[in-house]
Design a protein around this motif. Sequence first.
Motif, PDB file in Angstrom:
ATOM      1  N   SER A  15      49.644  54.636  46.996  1.00 11.34           N
ATOM      2  CA  SER A  15      48.897  53.506  46.877  1.00 11.34           C
ATOM      3  C   SER A  15      47.735  53.448  45.896  1.00 11.34           C
ATOM      4  O   SER A  15      47.594  52.417  45.229  1.00 11.34           O
ATOM      5  CB  SER A  15      48.452  53.129  48.274  1.00 11.34           C
ATOM      6  N   ALA A  16      47.109  54.550  45.738  1.00 11.48           N
ATOM      7  CA  ALA A  16      45.953  54.410  44.835  1.00 11.48           C
ATOM      8  C   ALA A  16      46.500  54.384  43.415  1.00 11.48           C
ATOM      9  O   ALA A  16      46.064  53.754  42.447  1.00 11.48           O
ATOM     10  CB  ALA A  16      45.456  55.751  44.787  1.00 11.48           C
ATOM     11  N   LEU A  17      47.709  55.211  43.022  1.00  8.57           N
ATOM     12  CA  LEU A  17      48.420  55.026  41.929  1.00  8.57           C
ATOM     13  C   LEU A  17      48.846  53.771  41.429  1.00  8.57           C
ATOM     14  O   LEU A  17      48.793  53.157  40.422  1.00  8.57           O
ATOM     15  CB  LEU A  17      49.588  56.047  41.804  1.00  8.57           C
ATOM     16  N   SER A  18      49.415  52.876  42.529  1.00  7.14           N
ATOM     17  CA  SER A  18      49.705  51.592  42.232  1.00  7.14           C
ATOM     18  C   SER A  18      48.640  50.696  41.920  1.00  7.14           C
ATOM     19  O   SER A  18      48.997  49.576  40.988  1.00  7.14           O
ATOM     20  CB  SER A  18      50.536  51.033  43.794  1.00  7.14           C
ATOM     21  N   ILE A  19      47.393  50.864  42.731  1.00  4.70           N
ATOM     22  CA  ILE A  19      46.314  50.210  42.496  1.00  4.70           C
ATOM     23  C   ILE A  19      45.834  50.156  40.834  1.00  4.70           C
ATOM     24  O   ILE A  19      45.407  49.435  40.081  1.00  4.70           O
ATOM     25  CB  ILE A  19      44.986  50.338  43.474  1.00  4.70           C
ATOM     26  N   MET A  20      46.052  51.613  40.501  1.00  6.01           N
ATOM     27  CA  MET A  20      45.518  51.859  39.098  1.00  6.01           C
ATOM     28  C   MET A  20      46.492  51.160  38.214  1.00  6.01           C
ATOM     29  O   MET A  20      45.933  50.707  37.256  1.00  6.01           O
ATOM     30  CB  MET A  20      45.537  53.238  39.124  1.00  6.01           C
ATOM     31  N   GLN A  21      47.797  51.202  38.581  1.00  4.58           N
ATOM     32  CA  GLN A  21      48.871  50.596  37.493  1.00  4.58           C
ATOM     33  C   GLN A  21      48.521  49.173  37.474  1.00  4.58           C
ATOM     34  O   GLN A  21      48.573  48.411  36.459  1.00  4.58           O
ATOM     35  CB  GLN A  21      50.207  50.956  37.921  1.00  4.58           C
ATOM     36  N   ASN A  22      48.317  48.386  38.524  1.00  3.46           N
ATOM     37  CA  ASN A  22      47.918  46.973  38.469  1.00  3.46           C
ATOM     38  C   ASN A  22      46.632  46.660  37.806  1.00  3.46           C
ATOM     39  O   ASN A  22      46.872  45.483  37.158  1.00  3.46           O
ATOM     40  CB  ASN A  22      48.023  46.666  39.900  1.00  3.46           C
ATOM     41  N   ASN A  23      45.717  47.449  38.070  1.00  2.00           N
ATOM     42  CA  ASN A  23      44.424  47.291  37.246  1.00  2.00           C
ATOM     43  C   ASN A  23      44.680  47.329  35.898  1.00  2.00           C
ATOM     44  O   ASN A  23      44.140  46.699  35.021  1.00  2.00           O
ATOM     45  CB  ASN A  23      43.240  48.091  37.873  1.00  2.00           C
ATOM     46  N   ALA A  24      45.316  48.511  35.419  1.00  2.00           N
ATOM     47  CA  ALA A  24      45.611  48.786  34.039  1.00  2.00           C
ATOM     48  C   ALA A  24      46.421  47.700  33.384  1.00  2.00           C
ATOM     49  O   ALA A  24      46.147  46.998  32.193  1.00  2.00           O
ATOM     50  CB  ALA A  24      46.497  50.030  34.085  1.00  2.00           C
ATOM     51  N   MET A  25      47.408  47.182  33.938  1.00  2.00           N
ATOM     52  CA  MET A  25      48.103  46.075  33.684  1.00  2.00           C
ATOM     53  C   MET A  25      47.582  44.738  33.357  1.00  2.00           C
ATOM     54  O   MET A  25      47.346  44.129  32.519  1.00  2.00           O
ATOM     55  CB  MET A  25      49.477  45.684  34.305  1.00  2.00           C
ATOM     56  N   LEU A  26      46.532  44.428  34.354  1.00  3.65           N
ATOM     57  CA  LEU A  26      45.750  43.436  34.530  1.00  3.65           C
ATOM     58  C   LEU A  26      44.504  43.470  33.322  1.00  3.65           C
ATOM     59  O   LEU A  26      44.506  42.606  32.495  1.00  3.65           O
ATOM     60  CB  LEU A  26      45.024  43.120  35.806  1.00  3.65           C
ATOM     61  N   GLY A  27      44.202  44.576  33.258  1.00  4.72           N
ATOM     62  CA  GLY A  27      43.169  44.833  32.222  1.00  4.72           C
ATOM     63  C   GLY A  27      43.810  44.624  30.798  1.00  4.72           C
ATOM     64  O   GLY A  27      43.104  43.930  29.821  1.00  4.72           O
ATOM     65  N   LEU A  28      44.877  45.083  30.558  1.00  4.11           N
ATOM     66  CA  LEU A  28      45.910  45.162  29.268  1.00  4.11           C
ATOM     67  C   LEU A  28      45.915  43.738  29.033  1.00  4.11           C
ATOM     68  O   LEU A  28      45.935  43.292  27.967  1.00  4.11           O
ATOM     69  CB  LEU A  28      46.967  45.897  29.424  1.00  4.11           C
ATOM     70  N   GLY A  29      46.400  42.887  30.110  1.00  2.00           N
ATOM     71  CA  GLY A  29      46.855  41.512  29.973  1.00  2.00           C
ATOM     72  C   GLY A  29      45.642  40.630  29.541  1.00  2.00           C
ATOM     73  O   GLY A  29      45.540  39.716  28.653  1.00  2.00           O
ATOM     74  N   MET A  30      44.358  41.107  30.179  1.00  2.00           N
ATOM     75  CA  MET A  30      43.128  40.311  29.792  1.00  2.00           C
ATOM     76  C   MET A  30      42.500  40.607  28.430  1.00  2.00           C
ATOM     77  O   MET A  30      42.322  39.583  27.701  1.00  2.00           O
ATOM     78  CB  MET A  30      42.138  40.404  30.517  1.00  2.00           C
ATOM     79  N   VAL A  31      42.638  41.905  28.066  1.00  2.00           N
ATOM     80  CA  VAL A  31      42.259  42.362  26.842  1.00  2.00           C
ATOM     81  C   VAL A  31      43.330  41.693  25.663  1.00  2.00           C
ATOM     82  O   VAL A  31      42.796  41.078  24.769  1.00  2.00           O
ATOM     83  CB  VAL A  31      42.307  43.919  26.583  1.00  2.00           C
ATOM     84  N   LEU A  32      44.562  41.892  25.848  1.00  2.00           N
ATOM     85  CA  LEU A  32      45.369  40.889  24.869  1.00  2.00           C
ATOM     86  C   LEU A  32      44.970  39.602  24.833  1.00  2.00           C
ATOM     87  O   LEU A  32      45.135  38.885  23.644  1.00  2.00           O
ATOM     88  CB  LEU A  32      46.879  41.115  25.485  1.00  2.00           C
ATOM     89  N   PHE A  33      44.819  38.690  26.022  1.00  2.00           N
ATOM     90  CA  PHE A  33      44.514  37.324  25.828  1.00  2.00           C
ATOM     91  C   PHE A  33      43.116  36.840  25.087  1.00  2.00           C
ATOM     92  O   PHE A  33      42.966  36.111  24.345  1.00  2.00           O
ATOM     93  CB  PHE A  33      44.553  36.643  27.161  1.00  2.00           C
ATOM     94  N   VAL A  34      41.993  37.804  25.301  1.00  2.00           N
ATOM     95  CA  VAL A  34      40.819  37.362  24.624  1.00  2.00           C
ATOM     96  C   VAL A  34      40.786  37.913  23.362  1.00  2.00           C
ATOM     97  O   VAL A  34      40.401  37.198  22.436  1.00  2.00           O
ATOM     98  CB  VAL A  34      39.548  38.386  25.696  1.00  2.00           C
ATOM     99  N   THR A  35      41.276  39.127  22.928  1.00  2.00           N
ATOM    100  CA  THR A  35      41.421  39.564  21.684  1.00  2.00           C
ATOM    101  C   THR A  35      42.196  38.385  20.650  1.00  2.00           C
ATOM    102  O   THR A  35      42.187  37.989  19.675  1.00  2.00           O
ATOM    103  CB  THR A  35      42.113  40.893  21.395  1.00  2.00           C
ATOM    104  N   TRP A  36      43.452  37.810  21.399  1.00  2.00           N
ATOM    105  CA  TRP A  36      44.356  37.017  20.774  1.00  2.00           C
ATOM    106  C   TRP A  36      43.657  35.700  20.509  1.00  2.00           C
ATOM    107  O   TRP A  36      43.654  35.033  19.405  1.00  2.00           O
ATOM    108  CB  TRP A  36      45.780  36.867  21.640  1.00  2.00           C
ATOM    109  N   LEU A  37      42.864  35.427  21.435  1.00  2.00           N
ATOM    110  CA  LEU A  37      42.046  33.964  21.546  1.00  2.00           C
ATOM    111  C   LEU A  37      41.266  34.162  20.322  1.00  2.00           C
ATOM    112  O   LEU A  37      40.890  33.120  19.200  1.00  2.00           O
ATOM    113  CB  LEU A  37      41.486  33.699  22.744  1.00  2.00           C
TER     114      LEU A  37
END
Length: 519
Positions: A15-37
Amino acid sequence: MELVLIDDQTEITRSALSIMQNNAMLGLGMVLFVTWLFLGSRIALLTSIGIPFILAGTFWVLSGMGQTINVSVLLGAVISLGMLIDDAVVVVESIYYRLQRGIAALPAILESLREVVAPVTSAVLTTMAAFLPLMLLPGILGDYMLIIPMVVTIALAISLIEPYWMLPAHVLGAKISFENPSRIHKYRVRVLHWIRIKYTVLLVRALRWPKTILLFLTLTFATALSAAMGGVIKLDFFATDPIRLFYVNLEMPAGTPLQVTLEKTLEVERKVKAQIRPGEVRNILSYSGQMFTETAPFFGDHYGQILVALKPRQDNLRSVDEMIDGMRASVMATSGPSKLSFLRLSGGPPTAKPILIKVRGDDTETIRRAAADLKQIMGRNPAIRDITDDDSQGQMALVLRVNQDAARRAGINPSEIAHTLRLLVDGEIVGRMQDQGEELEVRVRAKPRVLRDINELGNYTLPLQDGGRIPLKELLNIETGPSLGNIRHYNFRRTITVEANLDKTQTDTVAANAEIVEE
């Protein structure tokens, strides 16, 4: 013999690994969006690929140090995720600023690194300095917390490699140029220009009314502080989620045979099963002769325990607290046990229960009466649950005390009576010798006899001066009763510890303890 699966603690790590993966994907997506903008698609991609690189490097270093993927490691990784990309964003923004103004890629990269290397490195080292002292915490909490600052520090150190080495090389290899901007880039420039104008206008307005802004912030802070101090916000200094299992502890009166304890334990088990809904429980295990607690296991024929292991949490399943509340009335109505309680375990380092009070004194009976009165006071609060204490009766004991008057009338020295009793029971040590480096005791005792009743020991006779004999039971004061199961001390005085759980939906730990102190 049957082998059954009671609990699977790997689910917590998964469960903790799943949370880390979700956070990593969410963070990666937000970084992609902000830096793209703000910086464009190619720079956004080159910046974002640093996150998986840093995590991979962190796990590689931890593996070399002998660490494994566990909840503590994943917690440290989740904490550091939000900081890993900060320095890369600062570096790439500086490079982007120079590329926009027509500077060639290599000079732009070198000038940018010379400009930001000192502040970026200082910022990372400052964050590392904030986490490193946590590695010096003493005791169990220090052992538990050690890995978290270690993971954060390693991840931050590796995060410096990406902006100083990988990112400049990628930007140089991508040959980014703004000589012929695309339509998307032109649109992005207009959007950013609009954002800058609106932000500037808002900032100017705020600067024109500094006292109003300061008053608003002060009132907001005062409101939040009043809510915290006034009890509107409940305080829990170490809130943790319960593990998906719980115990039902059962203690029968002292001297209860093991088979009777087991029968009563199975009776309680049937009541527990009657309150279980389909699909909630992985398995239920009942046993007698021992009882697991948060502090230490207890062993004895009068102890029984039921372990209820639940399936992983899903939306259609009840929580641990809801299940315990649902079966509490039925279980607690069981007749026979002297003590019945529920034991709910929580994740994280070992912590005391919300309510923990030590009753100290010199006389055991006085302490017991005080503990009983305290438990009655606590029982009047509906938010306080599962009130228990660590006072436990031991096995039935035969207490023999020399009757000084009877011994004097019979003309027998009291020490001779005590000497005879020792010979009949344990014997006396008459010598010691060494054999192969070990000390051996030479013990002399009376010839063992099979006793149908422990009281037959009093039928043994001693010789009198006039040639007659007198049985021991006429020279002794004989008492039978339960012995002390344990004698605990706190600050050099005998102590009984009273503990209880708390329904934190009704009150918080601070308020509940304060109410007990007032009463």
